[in-house]
Design a protein around this motif. Sequence first.
Motif, PDB file in Angstrom:
ATOM      1  N   LEU A  10       0.834  -1.203   0.000  1.00  0.00           N
ATOM      2  CA  LEU A  10       0.000   0.000   0.000  1.00  0.00           C
ATOM      3  C   LEU A  10       0.867   1.251   0.000  1.00  0.00           C
ATOM      4  O   LEU A  10       0.583   2.220  -0.712  1.00  0.00           O
ATOM      5  CB  LEU A  10      -0.935   0.004   1.206  1.00  0.00           C
ATOM      6  N   ALA A  11       1.935   1.249   0.774  1.00  0.00           N
ATOM      7  CA  ALA A  11       2.857   2.389   0.805  1.00  0.00           C
ATOM      8  C   ALA A  11       3.523   2.554  -0.556  1.00  0.00           C
ATOM      9  O   ALA A  11       3.681   3.674  -1.052  1.00  0.00           O
ATOM     10  CB  ALA A  11       3.904   2.193   1.893  1.00  0.00           C
ATOM     11  N   HIS A  12       3.893   1.447  -1.168  1.00  0.00           N
ATOM     12  CA  HIS A  12       4.511   1.500  -2.499  1.00  0.00           C
ATOM     13  C   HIS A  12       3.554   2.105  -3.528  1.00  0.00           C
ATOM     14  O   HIS A  12       3.937   2.965  -4.320  1.00  0.00           O
ATOM     15  CB  HIS A  12       4.941   0.099  -2.927  1.00  0.00           C
ATOM     16  N   LEU A  13       2.302   1.666  -3.514  1.00  0.00           N
ATOM     17  CA  LEU A  13       1.321   2.166  -4.476  1.00  0.00           C
ATOM     18  C   LEU A  13       0.996   3.642  -4.274  1.00  0.00           C
ATOM     19  O   LEU A  13       0.718   4.358  -5.233  1.00  0.00           O
ATOM     20  CB  LEU A  13       0.037   1.334  -4.401  1.00  0.00           C
ATOM     21  N   ALA A  14       1.043   4.099  -3.038  1.00  0.00           N
ATOM     22  CA  ALA A  14       0.740   5.499  -2.737  1.00  0.00           C
ATOM     23  C   ALA A  14       1.979   6.383  -2.860  1.00  0.00           C
ATOM     24  O   ALA A  14       1.867   7.604  -2.920  1.00  0.00           O
ATOM     25  CB  ALA A  14       0.150   5.624  -1.342  1.00  0.00           C
ATOM     26  N   GLY A  15       3.159   5.749  -2.861  1.00  0.00           N
ATOM     27  CA  GLY A  15       4.392   6.514  -2.952  1.00  0.00           C
ATOM     28  C   GLY A  15       4.861   7.091  -1.630  1.00  0.00           C
ATOM     29  O   GLY A  15       5.756   7.922  -1.597  1.00  0.00           O
ATOM     30  N   SER A  16       4.276   6.652  -0.515  1.00  0.00           N
ATOM     31  CA  SER A  16       4.660   7.159   0.793  1.00  0.00           C
ATOM     32  C   SER A  16       4.112   6.249   1.883  1.00  0.00           C
ATOM     33  O   SER A  16       3.060   5.645   1.724  1.00  0.00           O
ATOM     34  CB  SER A  16       4.112   8.570   0.993  1.00  0.00           C
ATOM     35  N   ARG A  17       4.814   6.206   3.011  1.00  0.00           N
ATOM     36  CA  ARG A  17       4.339   5.421   4.152  1.00  0.00           C
ATOM     37  C   ARG A  17       3.389   6.219   5.034  1.00  0.00           C
ATOM     38  O   ARG A  17       2.603   5.660   5.772  1.00  0.00           O
ATOM     39  CB  ARG A  17       5.509   4.961   5.007  1.00  0.00           C
ATOM     40  N   GLU A  18       3.510   7.542   4.974  1.00  0.00           N
ATOM     41  CA  GLU A  18       2.686   8.390   5.816  1.00  0.00           C
ATOM     42  C   GLU A  18       2.219   9.605   5.023  1.00  0.00           C
ATOM     43  O   GLU A  18       3.023  10.268   4.377  1.00  0.00           O
ATOM     44  CB  GLU A  18       3.483   8.828   7.043  1.00  0.00           C
ATOM     45  N   ILE A  19       0.926   9.860   5.076  1.00  0.00           N
ATOM     46  CA  ILE A  19       0.322  10.957   4.323  1.00  0.00           C
ATOM     47  C   ILE A  19      -0.615  11.713   5.251  1.00  0.00           C
ATOM     48  O   ILE A  19      -1.334  11.105   6.043  1.00  0.00           O
ATOM     49  CB  ILE A  19      -0.458  10.414   3.104  1.00  0.00           C
ATOM     50  N   TYR A  20      -0.598  13.005   5.126  1.00  0.00           N
ATOM     51  CA  TYR A  20      -1.531  13.854   5.871  1.00  0.00           C
ATOM     52  C   TYR A  20      -2.432  14.540   4.863  1.00  0.00           C
ATOM     53  O   TYR A  20      -1.943  15.071   3.863  1.00  0.00           O
ATOM     54  CB  TYR A  20      -0.775  14.912   6.681  1.00  0.00           C
ATOM     55  N   ILE A  21      -3.738  14.495   5.108  1.00  0.00           N
ATOM     56  CA  ILE A  21      -4.663  15.178   4.200  1.00  0.00           C
ATOM     57  C   ILE A  21      -5.652  16.021   4.996  1.00  0.00           C
ATOM     58  O   ILE A  21      -5.981  15.715   6.131  1.00  0.00           O
ATOM     59  CB  ILE A  21      -5.426  14.191   3.285  1.00  0.00           C
ATOM     60  N   GLU A  22      -6.096  17.068   4.355  1.00  0.00           N
ATOM     61  CA  GLU A  22      -7.142  17.918   4.919  1.00  0.00           C
ATOM     62  C   GLU A  22      -8.472  17.455   4.335  1.00  0.00           C
ATOM     63  O   GLU A  22      -8.554  17.146   3.150  1.00  0.00           O
ATOM     64  CB  GLU A  22      -6.912  19.380   4.523  1.00  0.00           C
ATOM     65  N   VAL A  23      -9.487  17.408   5.160  1.00  0.00           N
ATOM     66  CA  VAL A  23     -10.826  17.069   4.675  1.00  0.00           C
ATOM     67  C   VAL A  23     -11.780  18.183   5.082  1.00  0.00           C
ATOM     68  O   VAL A  23     -11.696  18.696   6.190  1.00  0.00           O
ATOM     69  CB  VAL A  23     -11.326  15.709   5.205  1.00  0.00           C
ATOM     70  N   ASP A  24     -12.656  18.546   4.162  1.00  0.00           N
ATOM     71  CA  ASP A  24     -13.607  19.615   4.463  1.00  0.00           C
ATOM     72  C   ASP A  24     -14.925  19.076   5.002  1.00  0.00           C
ATOM     73  O   ASP A  24     -15.753  19.832   5.497  1.00  0.00           O
ATOM     74  CB  ASP A  24     -13.831  20.490   3.234  1.00  0.00           C
ATOM     75  N   LYS A  25     -15.094  17.753   4.885  1.00  0.00           N
ATOM     76  CA  LYS A  25     -16.295  17.108   5.413  1.00  0.00           C
ATOM     77  C   LYS A  25     -15.942  15.669   5.750  1.00  0.00           C
ATOM     78  O   LYS A  25     -14.967  15.126   5.227  1.00  0.00           O
ATOM     79  CB  LYS A  25     -17.432  17.154   4.390  1.00  0.00           C
ATOM     80  N   PRO A  26     -16.694  15.025   6.624  1.00  0.00           N
ATOM     81  CA  PRO A  26     -16.407  13.617   6.941  1.00  0.00           C
ATOM     82  C   PRO A  26     -16.480  12.742   5.681  1.00  0.00           C
ATOM     83  O   PRO A  26     -17.331  12.956   4.816  1.00  0.00           O
ATOM     84  CB  PRO A  26     -17.511  13.245   7.926  1.00  0.00           C
ATOM     85  N   LYS A  27     -15.560  11.793   5.570  1.00  0.00           N
ATOM     86  CA  LYS A  27     -15.516  10.844   4.453  1.00  0.00           C
ATOM     87  C   LYS A  27     -15.279   9.459   5.012  1.00  0.00           C
ATOM     88  O   LYS A  27     -14.793   9.307   6.130  1.00  0.00           O
ATOM     89  CB  LYS A  27     -14.371  11.186   3.497  1.00  0.00           C
ATOM     90  N   THR A  28     -15.574   8.439   4.192  1.00  0.00           N
ATOM     91  CA  THR A  28     -15.274   7.074   4.614  1.00  0.00           C
ATOM     92  C   THR A  28     -13.798   6.782   4.355  1.00  0.00           C
ATOM     93  O   THR A  28     -13.148   7.440   3.533  1.00  0.00           O
ATOM     94  CB  THR A  28     -16.127   6.028   3.869  1.00  0.00           C
ATOM     95  N   VAL A  29     -13.292   5.776   5.055  1.00  0.00           N
ATOM     96  CA  VAL A  29     -11.919   5.343   4.854  1.00  0.00           C
ATOM     97  C   VAL A  29     -11.713   4.970   3.388  1.00  0.00           C
ATOM     98  O   VAL A  29     -10.730   5.374   2.764  1.00  0.00           O
ATOM     99  CB  VAL A  29     -11.598   4.134   5.771  1.00  0.00           C
TER     100      VAL A  29
END
Length: 76
Positions: A10-29
Amino acid sequence: MIRIKLMGALAHLAGSREIYIEVDKPKTVDEILKEIVKGYDRLHDKIIMVNGKVARGDVIVKDGDEIKVMPVLSGG
């Protein structure tokens, strides 16, 4: 901000082991992971944790939550 920790392929496919994102509304995983992990829909064997507890992809997350996803490993 949501913290996402990815393990293994999963880290390989995303290109990172840790990601931080901003969300403007609740979302599902699943909604969040589809945005950041290439081919996420094809990965069926995975363990999802939200805030340290085992969860499913339909769990709604919000600002301040932590998602951890790891592939299921099997041996033989």
